[in-house]
Motif scaffolding. Structure first.
Motif, mmCIF file in Angstrom:
data_model
loop_
_atom_site.group_PDB
_atom_site.id
_atom_site.type_symbol
_atom_site.label_atom_id
_atom_site.label_comp_id
_atom_site.label_asym_id
_atom_site.label_seq_id
_atom_site.Cartn_x
_atom_site.Cartn_y
_atom_site.Cartn_z
ATOM 1 N N VAL A 1 9.704 2.431 -0.095
ATOM 2 C CA VAL A 1 9.759 1.403 -1.126
ATOM 3 C C VAL A 1 10.890 1.775 -2.077
ATOM 4 N N ILE A 2 11.818 0.863 -2.266
ATOM 5 C CA ILE A 2 12.973 1.095 -3.139
ATOM 6 C C ILE A 2 12.674 0.444 -4.483
ATOM 7 N N GLY A 3 12.435 1.261 -5.494
ATOM 8 C CA GLY A 3 12.085 0.768 -6.819
ATOM 9 C C GLY A 3 10.682 1.212 -7.180
ATOM 10 N N ARG A 4 10.538 1.857 -8.333
ATOM 11 C CA ARG A 4 9.238 2.396 -8.757
ATOM 12 C C ARG A 4 8.828 1.776 -10.086
ATOM 13 N N GLY A 5 9.010 0.448 -10.178
ATOM 14 C CA GLY A 5 8.496 -0.282 -11.321
ATOM 15 C C GLY A 5 7.082 -0.746 -11.031
ATOM 16 N N MET A 6 6.661 -1.796 -11.699
ATOM 17 C CA MET A 6 5.270 -2.231 -11.575
ATOM 18 C C MET A 6 4.943 -2.744 -10.174
ATOM 19 N N MET A 7 5.839 -3.515 -9.573
ATOM 20 C CA MET A 7 5.578 -4.030 -8.230
ATOM 21 C C MET A 7 5.785 -2.953 -7.175
ATOM 22 N N GLY A 8 6.866 -2.179 -7.289
ATOM 23 C CA GLY A 8 7.155 -1.159 -6.291
ATOM 24 C C GLY A 8 6.106 -0.067 -6.235
ATOM 25 N N ALA A 9 5.654 0.394 -7.397
ATOM 26 C CA ALA A 9 4.630 1.444 -7.417
ATOM 27 C C ALA A 9 3.324 0.938 -6.827
ATOM 28 N N ALA A 10 2.994 -0.328 -7.108
ATOM 29 C CA ALA A 10 1.777 -0.913 -6.537
ATOM 30 C C ALA A 10 1.902 -1.031 -5.019
ATOM 31 N N ALA A 11 3.047 -1.492 -4.541
ATOM 32 C CA ALA A 11 3.244 -1.617 -3.095
ATOM 33 C C ALA A 11 3.126 -0.262 -2.413
ATOM 34 N N ALA A 12 3.716 0.766 -3.021
ATOM 35 C CA ALA A 12 3.635 2.115 -2.440
ATOM 36 C C ALA A 12 2.189 2.592 -2.371
ATOM 37 N N LYS A 13 1.415 2.299 -3.393
ATOM 38 C CA LYS A 13 -0.002 2.683 -3.396
ATOM 39 C C LYS A 13 -0.740 2.046 -2.233
ATOM 40 N N TYR A 14 -0.566 0.755 -2.062
ATOM 41 C CA TYR A 14 -1.287 0.052 -0.997
ATOM 42 C C TYR A 14 -0.823 0.491 0.387
ATOM 43 N N LEU A 15 0.459 0.750 0.548
ATOM 44 C CA LEU A 15 0.951 1.255 1.824
ATOM 45 C C LEU A 15 0.371 2.631 2.134
ATOM 46 N N ALA A 16 0.403 3.522 1.145
ATOM 47 C CA ALA A 16 -0.056 4.891 1.363
ATOM 48 C C ALA A 16 -1.550 4.956 1.641
ATOM 49 N N ARG A 17 -2.295 3.984 1.149
ATOM 50 C CA ARG A 17 -3.731 3.955 1.422
ATOM 51 C C ARG A 17 -4.044 3.534 2.854
ATOM 52 N N GLN A 18 -3.039 3.006 3.552
ATOM 53 C CA GLN A 18 -3.284 2.507 4.901
ATOM 54 C C GLN A 18 -2.498 3.223 5.984
#
Length: 391
Positions: free
Chosen positions: A9-26
């Protein structure tokens, strides 16, 4: 070609950090790349983010049902995010939307809220004056008030919480920023400002306004970035009780289109009432213009305009000082976030959030993760398909 990560995930703002969380959980093998907030904004030469702030309005009430649903689903998970991360970021202060009585804004907002089962209360002009005595609204105004599940969030803390949860789920956090992303040899190849090169099966660009920067996508995203000025009106400590109970406000009236947050304590220890809603648009055409803009305090003309509105709608406020800062908003042709693949099946975008998505960022990030994992966004109850547009 061997890869370093499955997904980046490129970008660790509000959307990017959330996307990384959901990806890492799966799945394993997730990385999110994005810098920490700069210590000296005005001397910083790198990229910026608009979450460097203490207040964003949150609410379900919205005249557009899709935006209301994005927010409603995110807000329902605030408690879980706070509990699991140990980071409190949400204040339930309520939110009131005010516009001319029987306006399209109020009618559509009522309909969207009712369709989602969101409890709201209507107010006529007299009711607004009685319930919210610190405000002086234009004659003929009416309102809709959402008391529960609305108020404001601290975006800095939300990003911290989501980053912690992404790491907890196994994601690698790389504190750098990306200068290029391309498809090469069957992999997404990502290069950082620090000179590191990472390869992944897929990459998701969630860089906010900086998504228009050169070399981040196979084709330029069709998005307009505007520079925005936010005014911070200092509230004296002795006046704090006078404004206790003040909700967040959205005012859509003839000649006035603003949002306002109640007094919030900022890192300098002072209380500030925050207001935004520029009188006109300042287009930022590229990465260089955005960086230069973020190093400023915004525009004086916009700050003064916003201060005049505060004087008008919060007449009892005795401002101790007035300051301003800069941020950006990213507008799309669809008026919705763009969540989809580029010309490359290995590089996707999650961007263009219309200056209204902080409250909805968890759900938007989840949709980005769904896109990467499933290859598309399955039926999620939205009328839009979040299709991206490119130049």
């Amino acid at each position: 070609m061997a890869v370093d990560f499955r997904f980046i995930v490129i970008g660790r703002g509000m959307m990017g950090a959330a996307a990384a969380k959901y990806l890492a959980r799966q799945t394993d093998g997730v990385a999110v790349i994005g810098p920490d907030e700069p210590g000296d904004r005005k001397a910083h030469e790198g990229v910026f983010a608009s979450h460097y702030d203490e207040g964003r309005i949150t609410r379900t009430i919205d005249p557009d049902r899709d935006w209301a649903l994005l927010a409603n689903r995110s807000i329902a998970r605030y408690g879980e995010i706070a509990r699991e991360s140990g980071v409190d970021f949400y204040t339930e202060a309520g939110c009131v939307g005010v516009a001319p009585a029987e306006s399209d804004y109020l009618n559509a907002t009522r309909q969207a809220a009712a369709s989602l089962g969101v409890e709201t209360a209507p107010f006529d002009e007299a009711g607004l004056k009685s319930r919210f005595p610190y405000f002086a609204f234009p004659s003929g105004s009416a309102g809709i008030f959402e008391a529960k599940g609305a108020g404001h969030i601290r975006p800095r803390k939300l990003v911290r919480a989501q980053s912690l949860l992404a790491e907890k789920a196994g994601a690698t956090v790389i504190r750098d920023h990306v200068v290029s992303a391309r498809e090469e040899g069957g992999a997404a190849v990502v290069t950082t400002a620090g000179g590191e090169i990472y390869r992944a099966e897929k990459a998701l660009l969630a860089a906010g306004g900086f998504s228009i920067s050169q070399n981040l996508l196979p084709q330029s995203v069709d998005m307009t970035v505007y520079g925005r000025t936010v005014a911070l009106v200092e509230v004296a400590e002795e006046d704090a009780d006078r404004f206790a109970g003040m909700p967040s406000l959205i005012l859509d009236a003839p000649g006035i289109d603003i949002y306002l947050l109640p007094p919030i304590r900022y890192p300098d220890g002072k209380l500030y009432l925050k207001i935004g809603g520029d009188p006109d648009n300042l287009v930022l055409n590229n990465d260089t213009e955005m960086r230069a803009w973020f190093r400023t305090d915004g525009r004086e003309v916009a700050r003064d305009y916003l201060k005049r509105i505060v004087d008008r709608i919060v007449p009892e406020l005795r401002a101790r000082s007035i300051s301003s800062t800069s941020c950006v908003v990213s507008y799309t042709k669809s008026r919705y976030p763009m969540i989809g693949y580029t010309a490359s099946p290995l590089i996707a975008v999650l961007t263009g959030c219309m200056g209204t998505s902080a409250k909805s960022s968890d759900e938007i990030g989840r949709l980005g993760a769904e896109l990467i994992l499933a290859g598309r966004i399955e039926d999620q109850g939205y009328s839009t398909d979040f299709t991206p547009y490119f130049r």
